[in-house]
Design an enzyme around this catalytic site. Structure first.
Site, PDB file in Angstrom:
ATOM      1  N   ASP A  16      27.137  38.332 -69.569  1.00  0.00           N
ATOM      2  CA  ASP A  16      25.918  38.690 -68.842  1.00  0.00           C
ATOM      3  C   ASP A  16      24.698  37.979 -69.398  1.00  0.00           C
ATOM      4  O   ASP A  16      23.698  37.813 -68.701  1.00  0.00           O
ATOM      5  CB  ASP A  16      25.705  40.213 -68.893  1.00  0.00           C
ATOM      6  CG  ASP A  16      26.778  40.913 -68.061  1.00  0.00           C
ATOM      7  OD1 ASP A  16      27.253  40.287 -67.093  1.00  0.00           O
ATOM      8  OD2 ASP A  16      27.154  42.038 -68.393  1.00  0.00           O
ATOM      9  N   ASP A  75       8.984  26.303 -68.291  1.00  0.00           N
ATOM     10  CA  ASP A  75       8.185  25.580 -67.296  1.00  0.00           C
ATOM     11  C   ASP A  75       9.067  25.327 -66.078  1.00  0.00           C
ATOM     12  O   ASP A  75      10.291  25.285 -66.202  1.00  0.00           O
ATOM     13  CB  ASP A  75       7.713  24.233 -67.862  1.00  0.00           C
ATOM     14  CG  ASP A  75       6.288  23.927 -67.406  1.00  0.00           C
ATOM     15  OD1 ASP A  75       5.922  24.395 -66.325  1.00  0.00           O
ATOM     16  OD2 ASP A  75       5.579  23.217 -68.133  1.00  0.00           O
ATOM     17  N   CYS A 129      18.562  39.886 -54.687  1.00  0.00           N
ATOM     18  CA  CYS A 129      19.860  39.377 -55.135  1.00  0.00           C
ATOM     19  C   CYS A 129      20.630  38.734 -53.995  1.00  0.00           C
ATOM     20  O   CYS A 129      21.499  37.902 -54.208  1.00  0.00           O
ATOM     21  CB  CYS A 129      20.685  40.487 -55.753  1.00  0.00           C
ATOM     22  SG  CYS A 129      20.175  40.799 -57.431  1.00  0.00           S
ATOM     23  N   LYS A 160      20.784  35.049 -53.957  1.00  0.00           N
ATOM     24  CA  LYS A 160      21.516  34.311 -54.997  1.00  0.00           C
ATOM     25  C   LYS A 160      22.466  33.315 -54.350  1.00  0.00           C
ATOM     26  O   LYS A 160      23.050  33.595 -53.306  1.00  0.00           O
ATOM     27  CB  LYS A 160      22.334  35.295 -55.837  1.00  0.00           C
ATOM     28  CG  LYS A 160      21.696  35.613 -57.180  1.00  0.00           C
ATOM     29  CD  LYS A 160      22.538  36.591 -57.931  1.00  0.00           C
ATOM     30  CE  LYS A 160      23.298  35.895 -59.038  1.00  0.00           C
ATOM     31  NZ  LYS A 160      23.620  36.802 -60.140  1.00  0.00           N
ATOM     32  N   GLY A 187      21.586  30.547 -66.951  1.00  0.00           N
ATOM     33  CA  GLY A 187      20.506  30.312 -66.005  1.00  0.00           C
ATOM     34  C   GLY A 187      20.618  31.226 -64.810  1.00  0.00           C
ATOM     35  O   GLY A 187      21.406  32.190 -64.794  1.00  0.00           O
ATOM     36  N   HIS A 188      19.853  30.912 -63.808  1.00  0.00           N
ATOM     37  CA  HIS A 188      19.844  31.725 -62.594  1.00  0.00           C
ATOM     38  C   HIS A 188      19.576  30.817 -61.408  1.00  0.00           C
ATOM     39  O   HIS A 188      18.733  29.918 -61.487  1.00  0.00           O
ATOM     40  CB  HIS A 188      18.755  32.802 -62.698  1.00  0.00           C
ATOM     41  CG  HIS A 188      18.699  33.676 -61.488  1.00  0.00           C
ATOM     42  ND1 HIS A 188      19.580  34.707 -61.277  1.00  0.00           N
ATOM     43  CD2 HIS A 188      17.878  33.659 -60.417  1.00  0.00           C
ATOM     44  CE1 HIS A 188      19.300  35.295 -60.132  1.00  0.00           C
ATOM     45  NE2 HIS A 188      18.266  34.674 -59.582  1.00  0.00           N
TER      46      HIS A 188
END
Ligand SMILES: Cc1cc2nc3c(=O)[nH]c(=O)nc-3n(C[C@H](O)[C@H](O)[C@H](O)COP(=O)(O)OP(=O)(O)OC[C@H]3O[C@@H](n4cnc5c(N)ncnc54)[C@H](O)[C@@H]3O)c2cc1C
Length: 736
Positions: free
Chosen positions: A439, A456, A406, A409, A529-530
């Protein structure tokens, strides 16, 4: 653990507009002396910068394409710069933004312009439509190759007319003659059928050179049977002839335009101070006399104190000064003045490996002069072959300082600023999306539908994150279209390269803006998203959609008598592999990108309406691999017409040069389903069956009676038929 850059006060955005002869030096210097408090962005219409000094040698056939282009991309990468591959449409100096026609504005604090010039084509009706301008060079090279092929395949007289008798014009005339003659001789043709002439409004050629140089070049023109028309000013151009002031007409089969440099319109409209021809007026420090945060060099600039001719020599000489003065400006230090030399050496190619040298009153000619020119040019090019690493001590052990998990991030501020620039598509059924961040996203799908998911992601294979975002979105959506599903929402997964926050923010904004542009056009909401940090840029999308159970398409289910329709040409894998090796021509890549940016939605709908028995999309396994999947487990097989397979421009040339994508060897496994692989005669398109595709087309098995009409409707190609030959079950034959 905080990122190394988070502790630095990152304050400025420096944008390099145009990758001309001066700016490649700025990049090179930046690699050696990076400015950690400045985020660097390059905006340019091309990233293979042509070196004009070697262009005539390329036309003559002495150099290959890659010999005379500087690959800006490794420099950009080593400099840690962001790329925006685009053409400028306007400058908003008040708000510090470059306006591009096809992407979000690019913000800057300091701007450096090196966009060159183009031949003057204003005010002459028909010239833009029917003449081939020498710049932009990529378009010129493409046009020249077309002319060469056309001339060699023509019969009888072929007339090539060149307007402009400066160094560029006469060099092109001589080198074009040389190339036409050598190619014609090799084909057993009579080179005398090519008629070449040059036109000038002046009463002499090479007006800025001494008499001896003029005489030598005139002799070379005469020897090459190139006619010179003096005191003729072109007033209009038609498709097959032009007219000069006194009404005299010249017929041509091809017309080349190499007249004096002109300034771009956007400069005049920007509010920057310009000279009376519209070029940016700069002081001795190459700084705009009206806007101190703007610098300019090369053809696009005019030095107020010492105007000099528009020539690559000055653009090259100004490079180190531009680099130094940008650094000085960023540090509030005084600028270093650039003093242009009054005389400079010109070396003009005469067609064969022979050149004329010109400097002030000096003139010389011969093969030695060519060797000299070749030496200088190659030395210049070698300077920009990458192999450098940053010299800053600050960078030692940088990679050890980054956290994983994390901790890797990307900062919340970066993310929220990037997200604030985009408006996701307001899809019905999004209960919690980016407008109400939580969340996780919450979605309601239409009752009775089945939910279809795909994911993908890619390492950056194009340098511009905005483009990467668009292509990735098309690629990911394509899986849903191949299933007959309607995309509804998407989640982004981003790995940003380590770097200053401001840079990460710009890259993230570009990626998301590119992806969102496509997602909006395809009625798909970006809902979350991340983001994380890593060694290189990686972008992916999870796309979710839905379909009524009866609408779901499958890759299996082919029926005898079906025609196989392919909706996009093949070749993206080999073209980008060639691009990495600097062997792909810019127009080939532009065409491949245009193909990757074409949605498969309409084709999928047409296949569903045509009761296609099977549909799949062509991606990483290549045509053969995906066809293999389509045939797997079937009692039927296929006959594929090699000559009917559509290919992107340049794909065959790259394949014939034995260039292969890294996935190619694995994709060759599909050879095992080619029933006649040991007996089919060699075919030049064969390797492209295994070429992995990014955002490739759909392959559909459509009932034979409607196939022609369906292929026409989707703009596709019938590449083969399904066969019930029992020897072919689960396999295919190749035919030619
Ligand atoms: C046939 C020929 C031969 C020549 N030979 C010589 C020679 O031997 N020696 C010599 O000194 N000079 C030569 N010249 C002149 C030389 O081409 C120019 O003076 C030189 O290229 C100018 O360099 P530059 O750095 O200003 O711009 P360029 O080299 O033209 O580079 C401009 C860059 O900006 C990019 N760009 C352009 N417009 C935009 C836009 N709107 N938005 C974003 N990016 C943009 C371009 O893609 C390119 O990367 C020759 C010219 C010709 C036509």
């Amino acid at each position: 653990m905080p990122s190394k850059f988070a502790t630095l006060l990152v304050m400025k955005r420096l944008v390099l507009l145009g990758g001309g002869h001066s700016q490649v030096e700025v990049l090179r210097q930046w690699v050696m002396h990076p400015q950690p408090d400045t985020a660097l962005t390059v905006v340019s219409r091309d990233l293979l910068a042509p070196y004009s000094g070697m262009l005539p040698g390329f036309i003559a056939g002495h150099y290959r394409y890659e010999d005379c282009h500087i690959d800006v991309r490794p420099l950009v990468k080593a400099a840690g710069a962001r790329v925006c591959q685009s053409e400028i449409a306007g400058l908003d100096l008040d708000n510090g933004k470059i306006i591009c026609p096809d992407r979000p504005d690019v913000p800057f604090d300091v701007l450096s312009i090196n966009t060159g010039s183009r031949p003057d084509m204003e005010g002459i009706p028909g010239v833009k439509e029917y003449a081939l301008a020498v710049k932009p060079v990529d378009i010129f090279i493409q046009g020249w190759e077309r002319i060469l092929a056309e001339a060699l395949s023509s019969e009888g007289t072929y007339r090539l007319l060149i307007v402009g008798t400066g160094a560029g014009g006469v060099e092109l005339a001589l080198t074009m003659r040389y190339r036409l003659t050598s190619e014609a001789k090799a084909l057993g043709q009579d080179p005398a059928r090519f008629h070449l002439s040059v036109i000038t409004r002046s009463d002499e050629i090479l007006t800025t050179h001494n008499r001896s140089v003029q005489r030598r070049v005139l002799r070379a023109l005469e020897h090459a049977a190139i006619k010179v028309h003096y005191r003729e000013t072109v007033v209009s151009v038609e498709p097959t002839h032009l007219t000069v002031e006194e009404g005299k007409r010249h017929d041509f089969d091809a017309l080349i335009w190499v007249t004096q440099a002109s300034a771009p319109e956007w400069v005049k409209a920007s509010g920057l101070a310009t000279d009376d021809r519209g070029f940016i007026l700069v002081n001795d420090g190459l700084q705009s006399v009206s806007h101190p945060n703007v610098f300019a060099a090369g053809d696009v600039a005019t030095m107020e104190s010492t105007p000099h001719p528009k020539s690559g020599v000055y653009a090259v000489r100004q490079g180190p000064y531009l680099a130094e003065n940008l650094r000085h400006h960023l540090r509030n230090e005084p600028l270093t003045p650039f003093t242009p030399q009054t005389r400079f050496l010109s070396l003009m190619c005469l067609g064969p490996e022979e050149a004329v040298a010109s400097k002030g009153p000096f003139a010389a000619q011969g093969r030695l002069m060519w060797a000299w020119k070749d030496y200088i040019d190659q030395k210049f090019m070698r300077k920009y072959e990458m192999g450098m690493s940053p010299m800053s001590n600050d960078d030692v052990g940088m990679s050890e300082m980054y956290c994983g998990g994390c901790g890797s991030k990307v900062g919340q501020d970066v993310l929220s600023r990037a997200l604030s620039n985009i408006t996701p598509y307001p899809a019905e059924g999004v209960v919690r999306g980016l407008d109400h961040p939580d969340d996780a996203a919450v979605i309601t799908y239409p009752p009775g539908s089945q939910v279809v998911h795909t994911v993908d992601h890619f390492k950056a294979f194009v340098d511009d994150p905005y483009l990467l975002g668009q292509v990735t979105a098309h690629h990911c959506l394509s899986d849903l279209y191949a299933m007959g599903a309607t995309p509804h929402n998407a989640l982004a997964s981003v790995t940003l390269p380590h770097g200053p926050e401001i840079m990460q923010e710009d890259i993230l904004s570009d990626l998301l803006a590119g992806a969102n542009l496509v997602l909006r056009a395809e009625n798909t909401a970006l809902v979350g998203g991340h983001t994380t940090e890593g060694e290189e840029l990686v972008f992916g999308l999870t796309v979710n959609g839905y379909a009524a159970p009866e609408d779901i398409l499958s890759k299996t289910g082919i029926q005898p008598g079906d025609a196989l329709i392919l909706t996009k040409p093949l070749g993206t894998g080999v073209l980008f592999a060639a691009d990495m090796r600097k062997k792909a021509q810019a127009p080939w890549i532009a065409q491949a990108i245009a193909s990757m940016l074409r949605s498969n939605r309409d084709a999928a709908h047409a296949f569903r309406d045509a009761d296609a028995h099977a549909v799949t999309d062509i991606t990483g396994f290549g045509l053969a691999g995906h066809l293999r999947e389509m045939l797997a487990g079937s009692q039927y097989g296929a006959e594929i017409e090699l000559d009917a397979i559509p290919l992107l421009d340049g794909a065959l040339a790259c394949s014939e040069a034995a260039i292969r994508s890294s996935l190619f060897p694995q994709n060759l496994n599909a050879e095992c389903v080619i029933a006649n692989r040991n007996t089919v005669p060699p075919h030049k398109a064969y390797p492209l069956l295994f070429d992995p595709q990014t955002s490739g087309g759909l392959l559909a098995s459509v009932p034979g009676d409607t196939a022609e009409a369906v292929a026409k409707a989707v703009g596709g190609w019938i590449i083969g038929r399904v066969s019930d030959d029992p020897n072919l079950s689960g396999k295919f034959n190749l035919r030619q």
